[in-house]
Design a protein around this motif. Sequence first.
Motif, PDB file in Angstrom:
ATOM      1  N   UNK A 142       0.844  -1.194   0.000  1.00 45.40           N
ATOM      2  CA  UNK A 142       0.000   0.000   0.000  1.00 45.40           C
ATOM      3  C   UNK A 142       0.879   1.243   0.000  1.00 45.40           C
ATOM      4  N   UNK A 143       0.710   2.096  -0.976  1.00 44.67           N
ATOM      5  CA  UNK A 143       1.503   3.312  -1.099  1.00 44.67           C
ATOM      6  C   UNK A 143       1.297   4.209   0.119  1.00 44.67           C
ATOM      7  N   UNK A 144       2.414   4.676   0.708  1.00 48.90           N
ATOM      8  CA  UNK A 144       2.327   5.594   1.851  1.00 48.90           C
ATOM      9  C   UNK A 144       3.333   6.737   1.745  1.00 48.90           C
ATOM     10  N   UNK A 145       4.570   6.424   1.319  1.00 46.88           N
ATOM     11  CA  UNK A 145       5.606   7.456   1.246  1.00 46.88           C
ATOM     12  C   UNK A 145       5.973   8.027   2.602  1.00 46.88           C
ATOM     13  N   UNK A 146       5.772   7.236   3.642  1.00 48.41           N
ATOM     14  CA  UNK A 146       5.959   7.763   4.987  1.00 48.41           C
ATOM     15  C   UNK A 146       6.882   6.896   5.828  1.00 48.41           C
TER      16      UNK A 146
END
Length: 220
Positions: A142-146
Amino acid sequence: MTVTKAATKAALIAIPLLLSAGGAALAQDTSMSFFVTSIGSGKGGDLGGLEGADAHCANLAEAAGANGKTWRAYLSTQEEGKRGISARDRIGSGPWHNAKGVQIAGNLDELHLNPNIVKSTGLDENGNLVNGRGDRPNVHDLLTGTMADGTAYFPWMEGDKTCSNWTSSGEGSATVGHHDRHGGGNTSWNAAHDTRGCSMEALAMTGGAGLFMCFATNGG
């Protein structure tokens, strides 16, 4: 002052009604305020930026009949010379519930320290399970970039972690989490590993399909 029998009776009738009304007011809203998107943008890590990702959340929620909430994608950004926008600062203060009414977390601290996010609770907007490790295809990235605490990466940390702030469907990379808490050598739901690229093909290599998480800022 003389209290009549009629007045006493009316007061006795009113008490349970007031208690009932108070209980209803205190009852927690368990309507959906969290979900994993059932589909991505179709363009890999290019979600149309934060604005496009938020709109995608809102459209999916509306199609599922979840109205009256303000939806935000759980995504961070990067900026040169300073920290970008942090995912945790975008999603309100909780509590959040999935499509089945199960509480995911009561507040931001619980969400980032001990969330109730596993395969059986990390449902999509229609209340369906999302494929994880062992399923075909596996789309648990799942994309988060965090980072794990929900904050944006520090500016001195090298590399693209957000697919060019969610505008790239080719070059770059993005940090992803696993809703099923399996794989990547850890159990992180929001910072398991980075992708090999930002195209749909690159995302699929590590078990992704460009999906991400949506939270209602006004909880539920």
